[in-house]
Write an enzyme that holds these catalytic residues in place. Structure first.
Site, PDB file in Angstrom:
ATOM      1  N   GLU A 182       0.562  -1.193   0.123  1.00 32.08           N
ATOM      2  CA  GLU A 182       0.120   0.168  -0.118  1.00 32.08           C
ATOM      3  C   GLU A 182       0.844   1.295  -0.101  1.00 32.08           C
ATOM      4  O   GLU A 182       0.407   2.276  -0.796  1.00 32.08           O
ATOM      5  CB  GLU A 182      -1.095  -0.017   1.031  1.00 32.08           C
ATOM      6  N   GLU A 205      -3.295  -9.927   3.897  1.00 33.03           N
ATOM      7  CA  GLU A 205      -4.530  -9.796   4.582  1.00 33.03           C
ATOM      8  C   GLU A 205      -5.553 -10.729   4.314  1.00 33.03           C
ATOM      9  O   GLU A 205      -6.422 -11.041   5.482  1.00 33.03           O
ATOM     10  CB  GLU A 205      -5.190  -8.358   4.071  1.00 33.03           C
TER      11      GLU A 205
END
Ligand code: 1HE
Length: 301
Positions: free
Chosen positions: A155, A175
């Protein structure tokens, strides 16, 4: 918090940063000691896992928690925000890179506490502010990637404007397998790089992309030999630093917005920003230099 230094103090920073890094070739002519006046929040960032220094017009921002694979805890996220919101005036571009064997292992999972929905929203929004400071700050940012570029690390990388990955780099979004979801703007930025389908696959199946495939699908724009990502990123950042500031501003702040506008809105925004850029004295001087044979031609690579 900042009583060790004031904004005007002269601060001596050990600039010997390249010696201790694995996978990073030493750069020539790095001065051993450099003095700079930095904003106090950059001092706080130093104690929260960011090493900051200037190399000419390039701000060098190092994630510096190698024993935790540069996992992003709250302090490190705040430090990133503080650094990119308070870059020294002389910074014209920046490089983000990681210390040790990996760029970044993502969210510090040891800090993943029980949060109610409201606290979770605020935590995620804190990441958004920090990574927006990277993407929508004052200067273009080049990420030098090696080793793990995973979860929140990807990210962060996707908030940068250019990604240079060496051959040791690998990308994943664990995730999905950890039972959580991206929260640092990944669901907005990563599909713009690789598409919704590929990001869905990475999160549903735990798929890991290597450096070659990462460049092929658009996670990085450059793929370089192991140990040379920082050198290449710095080279690109130095070139970017010589661009007309309004051009860099337009590329960071106008282009991504134009790309999301309906075509007729985009054409108008483009006309406005291009006329603002070309009206600047610097643009006129650069065009004149070319017409007078004093500026470089475009060379075949
Ligand atoms: C950590 C973290 C971490 C390492 N949080 N402590 N991210 C992940 O799910 C990735 C988790 N990490 C890994 O898969 C591996 O650590 C790596 C592939 C990145 C590196 O492997 P390796 O063998 O070099 O290191 P290591 O032995 O696994 O880790 C060294 C230490 O770092 C160890 O701690 P120690 O006290 O036992 O020495 C690890 O526990 C610690 N460490 N990664 C906390 N991530 C805004 S939402 C974003 C959501 C996410 O990012 S989810 C993805 C989280």
């Amino acid at each position: 918090m900042f009583n060790a230094f004031t904004w005007q103090d002269t601060i001596v920073i050990d600039n010997n940063l390249f010696d201790n890094l694995l996978h990073v070739r030493k750069l020539d002519s790095t001065p051993s000691i450099m003095t700079q006046n930095f904003h106090p929040l950059l001092q706080r960032a130093e104690s929260n896992g960011i090493h900051f220094e200037m190399k000419g017009a390039v701000a060098l921002v190092r994630l510096s928690r190698p024993t935790k694979r540069n996992a992003l805890n709250d302090g490190l996220i705040e430090a990133l925000r503080d650094v990119f919101q308070n870059l020294p005036e002389e910074a014209k571009s920046a490089v983000v890179y990681g210390e040790g064997d990996h760029f970044c292992a993502g969210l510090d999972l040891s800090e993943l506490k029980d949060r109610d929905a409201g606290q979770g929203v605020h935590h995620s929004r804190g990441w958004h502010v920090a990574l927006d400071a990277v993407q929508l700050g004052r200067v273009p940012v080049v990420a030098a990637l090696h080793g793990a570029v995973v979860g929140g690390g990807l990210e962060l990388a996707s908030a940068c404007h250019i990604r240079v990955a060496d051959d040791s780099a690998f990308y994943a979004l664990p995730e999905g397998t950890r039972g959580i979801f991206v929260g640092g703007g990944g669901s907005v930025r990563i599909p713009k790089l690789i598409g919704v389908a590929r990001m869905t696959d990475m999160m549903l199946t735990g798929r890991v992309y290597n450096a070659v495939d990462g460049e092929r699908i658009g996670l990085a724009q450059y793929h370089v030999p192991t140990g040379t990502a920082l050198e290449k990123a710095l080279d690109l950042a130095q070139r970017i630093a010589t661009n007309a500031p309004l051009t860099n501003y337009a590329l960071m702040h106008a282009l991504p917005r134009i790309a999301e506008q309906p075509a007729d809105h985009g054409y108008l925004t483009e006309a406005l920003i291009s006329s603002i850029a070309q009206a600047a004295p610097e643009a006129k001087a650069r065009v004149r230099a070319f017409l007078e044979g004093k500026a470089a031609k475009v060379q075949k690579s």
